[in-house]
Design a protein around this motif. Structure first.
Motif, PDB file in Angstrom:
ATOM      1  N   MET A  99     113.013  12.010  -1.463  1.00 51.42           N
ATOM      2  CA  MET A  99     111.678  11.468  -1.387  1.00 51.42           C
ATOM      3  C   MET A  99     110.921  11.974  -2.610  1.00 51.42           C
ATOM      4  N   LEU A 100     110.137  11.101  -3.197  1.00 52.78           N
ATOM      5  CA  LEU A 100     109.312  11.478  -4.341  1.00 52.78           C
ATOM      6  C   LEU A 100     107.857  11.203  -3.987  1.00 52.78           C
ATOM      7  N   LEU A 101     107.025  12.226  -4.077  1.00 53.46           N
ATOM      8  CA  LEU A 101     105.591  12.111  -3.839  1.00 53.46           C
ATOM      9  C   LEU A 101     104.911  12.218  -5.194  1.00 53.46           C
ATOM     10  N   GLU A 102     104.069  11.228  -5.533  1.00 54.98           N
ATOM     11  CA  GLU A 102     103.453  11.184  -6.858  1.00 54.98           C
ATOM     12  C   GLU A 102     101.956  10.933  -6.772  1.00 54.98           C
ATOM     13  N   SER A 103     101.252  11.400  -7.809  1.00 57.38           N
ATOM     14  CA  SER A 103      99.815  11.169  -7.896  1.00 57.38           C
ATOM     15  C   SER A 103      99.354  11.310  -9.344  1.00 57.38           C
ATOM     16  N   ASP A 104      98.359  10.522  -9.683  1.00 54.69           N
ATOM     17  CA  ASP A 104      97.684  10.634 -10.980  1.00 54.69           C
ATOM     18  C   ASP A 104      96.235  11.072 -10.770  1.00 54.69           C
ATOM     19  N   ALA A 105      95.949  11.671  -9.613  1.00 56.27           N
ATOM     20  CA  ALA A 105      94.593  12.117  -9.297  1.00 56.27           C
ATOM     21  C   ALA A 105      94.180  13.246 -10.237  1.00 56.27           C
ATOM     22  N   PRO A 106      92.899  13.336 -10.546  1.00 57.43           N
ATOM     23  CA  PRO A 106      92.412  14.429 -11.399  1.00 57.43           C
ATOM     24  C   PRO A 106      92.697  15.791 -10.767  1.00 57.43           C
ATOM     25  N   THR A 107      92.979  16.764 -11.614  1.00 54.54           N
ATOM     26  CA  THR A 107      93.265  18.114 -11.141  1.00 54.54           C
ATOM     27  C   THR A 107      92.917  19.111 -12.245  1.00 54.54           C
ATOM     28  N   ILE A 108      92.628  20.318 -11.837  1.00 50.56           N
ATOM     29  CA  ILE A 108      92.371  21.399 -12.792  1.00 50.56           C
ATOM     30  C   ILE A 108      93.680  21.873 -13.429  1.00 50.56           C
ATOM     31  N   GLY A 127      94.175  25.108  -4.895  1.00 41.52           N
ATOM     32  CA  GLY A 127      93.289  24.280  -4.061  1.00 41.52           C
ATOM     33  C   GLY A 127      92.139  25.073  -3.476  1.00 41.52           C
ATOM     34  N   GLN A 128      92.449  26.263  -2.974  1.00 41.46           N
ATOM     35  CA  GLN A 128      91.414  27.077  -2.345  1.00 41.46           C
ATOM     36  C   GLN A 128      90.536  27.793  -3.370  1.00 41.46           C
ATOM     37  N   ALA A 129      91.145  28.382  -4.391  1.00 45.67           N
ATOM     38  CA  ALA A 129      90.383  29.175  -5.366  1.00 45.67           C
ATOM     39  C   ALA A 129      89.497  28.308  -6.253  1.00 45.67           C
ATOM     40  N   TYR A 130      89.931  27.070  -6.523  1.00 40.52           N
ATOM     41  CA  TYR A 130      89.193  26.209  -7.451  1.00 40.52           C
ATOM     42  C   TYR A 130      88.693  24.920  -6.797  1.00 40.52           C
ATOM     43  N   ASN A 131      88.838  24.817  -5.485  1.00 45.75           N
ATOM     44  CA  ASN A 131      88.424  23.616  -4.759  1.00 45.75           C
ATOM     45  C   ASN A 131      89.011  22.357  -5.417  1.00 45.75           C
ATOM     46  N   ASP A 132      90.309  22.422  -5.740  1.00 44.18           N
ATOM     47  CA  ASP A 132      90.995  21.328  -6.417  1.00 44.18           C
ATOM     48  C   ASP A 132      91.543  20.342  -5.382  1.00 44.18           C
ATOM     49  N   GLU A 153     106.402  18.960 -10.713  1.00 42.37           N
ATOM     50  CA  GLU A 153     106.005  18.895 -12.121  1.00 42.37           C
ATOM     51  C   GLU A 153     104.654  18.193 -12.234  1.00 42.37           C
ATOM     52  N   ILE A 154     103.796  18.778 -13.041  1.00 40.48           N
ATOM     53  CA  ILE A 154     102.555  18.110 -13.437  1.00 40.48           C
ATOM     54  C   ILE A 154     102.556  18.117 -14.951  1.00 40.48           C
ATOM     55  N   LYS A 155     102.471  16.933 -15.514  1.00 41.06           N
ATOM     56  CA  LYS A 155     102.515  16.781 -16.966  1.00 41.06           C
ATOM     57  C   LYS A 155     101.744  15.523 -17.332  1.00 41.06           C
ATOM     58  N   ASP A 156     100.904  15.633 -18.353  1.00 38.13           N
ATOM     59  CA  ASP A 156     100.142  14.482 -18.848  1.00 38.13           C
ATOM     60  C   ASP A 156      99.382  13.761 -17.734  1.00 38.13           C
ATOM     61  N   GLY A 157      98.814  14.530 -16.815  1.00 44.65           N
ATOM     62  CA  GLY A 157      97.998  13.948 -15.752  1.00 44.65           C
ATOM     63  C   GLY A 157      98.781  13.314 -14.615  1.00 44.65           C
ATOM     64  N   HIS A 158     100.098  13.490 -14.588  1.00 45.97           N
ATOM     65  CA  HIS A 158     100.937  12.904 -13.535  1.00 45.97           C
ATOM     66  C   HIS A 158     101.623  14.017 -12.751  1.00 45.97           C
ATOM     67  N   GLU A 161      96.471   8.195   3.985  1.00 41.00           N
ATOM     68  CA  GLU A 161      95.369   8.912   4.636  1.00 41.00           C
ATOM     69  C   GLU A 161      94.851  10.080   3.798  1.00 41.00           C
ATOM     70  N   SER A 162      95.546  10.422   2.731  1.00 41.25           N
ATOM     71  CA  SER A 162      95.162  11.544   1.888  1.00 41.25           C
ATOM     72  C   SER A 162      93.823  11.274   1.197  1.00 41.25           C
ATOM     73  N   PRO A 163      93.022  12.313   0.973  1.00 43.56           N
ATOM     74  CA  PRO A 163      91.749  12.116   0.280  1.00 43.56           C
ATOM     75  C   PRO A 163      91.911  11.814  -1.215  1.00 43.56           C
ATOM     76  N   VAL A 164      93.111  11.986  -1.754  1.00 38.39           N
ATOM     77  CA  VAL A 164      93.374  11.625  -3.156  1.00 38.39           C
ATOM     78  C   VAL A 164      94.423  10.525  -3.177  1.00 38.39           C
ATOM     79  N   ASP A 165      94.437   9.766  -4.254  1.00 39.49           N
ATOM     80  CA  ASP A 165      95.390   8.674  -4.399  1.00 39.49           C
ATOM     81  C   ASP A 165      96.779   9.234  -4.675  1.00 39.49           C
ATOM     82  N   MET A 166      97.717   8.971  -3.772  1.00 41.03           N
ATOM     83  CA  MET A 166      99.100   9.377  -3.967  1.00 41.03           C
ATOM     84  C   MET A 166     100.002   8.364  -3.279  1.00 41.03           C
ATOM     85  N   HIS A 167     101.253   8.343  -3.687  1.00 42.95           N
ATOM     86  CA  HIS A 167     102.199   7.443  -3.050  1.00 42.95           C
ATOM     87  C   HIS A 167     103.570   8.109  -2.966  1.00 42.95           C
ATOM     88  N   ALA A 168     104.372   7.589  -2.040  1.00 44.41           N
ATOM     89  CA  ALA A 168     105.713   8.121  -1.809  1.00 44.41           C
ATOM     90  C   ALA A 168     106.731   7.021  -2.026  1.00 44.41           C
TER      91      ALA A 168
END
Length: 183
Positions: free
Chosen positions: A1-10, A90-95, A133-138, A166-173
């Motif tokens: 299974m691959l879970l992916e997102s291009d949502a903004p992150t710190i 997520g907790q320390a930076y409210n990401d 992996e997070i790279k180039d905003g992905h 149902e996630s609060p950020v845009d992601m797909h599987a």
């Protein structure tokens, strides 16, 4: 299974895990900030039985966590540093992305995805986020799922798709590969 997102992150970049069937022992990330609370980081490591390090560089805060590896069929015997890194950020930076990823990946039984099942003959389903992996905003997370014959890959994918929706950020599987259950 691959879970992916291009949502903004710190998180500017993140690497964790060597193979999908091994609980992540080493995880590291670069955060797009220079703000850092060493006491909070140390507290998180101590209370979650992890080791780690940090440094503040020109490109941001560099964080590393060391957990405990285990085989993907027994993720409950390990301590996944990649999942913990998501939780800490997520907790320390409210990401939002980190919080959303942690919410879906924190339970090795797949309870947030409603795929938790204890099969009659083959026992319970296990889920291991083995490579991140997070790279180039992905962001991408490769998840090793071992399921009993009481369910199907289609049901597992449907559970992930619904949880992602149902996630609060845009992601797909998406299903990367699926084999038949082996007894």
């Amino acid at each position: 299974m691959l879970l992916e997102s291009d949502a903004p992150t710190i998180i500017s970049s993140m690497t964790a895990g060597e193979r999908p069937n091994i609980v992540i022992q080493n995880a590291s990330a670069v955060l797009n900030t220079k703000e850092f609370d060493p006491a909070l980081f140390d507290f998180y490591l101590r209370t979650n039985d992890l080791k780690g390090s940090y440094s503040i560089e020109d490109d941001g805060v560099h964080i590393s966590m060391i957990g405990k590896p285990a085989h993907g069929s027994t993720p409950y015997l390990g301590n996944n540093a990649g999942v913990h890194l998501f939780n800490y950020v997520g907790q320390a930076y409210n990401d939002a992305l980190s919080n959303a990823m942690y919410a879906l990946l924190k339970d090795w039984k797949g309870t947030p995805e409603h795929i938790d099942i204890d099969g009659l003959y083959m026992g319970f389903l296990t889920m291991n986020p083995g490579q991140i992996e997070i790279k180039d905003g992905h962001a991408s997370v490769l998840i090793d799922i071992r399921y009993p014959n009481d369910t199907t890959p289609e049901k597992v994918l449907a559970g992930f798709e619904e949880a992602a929706k149902e996630s609060p950020v845009d992601m797909h599987a998406k299903m990367v590969s699926a084999g038949k259950p082996l007894l």
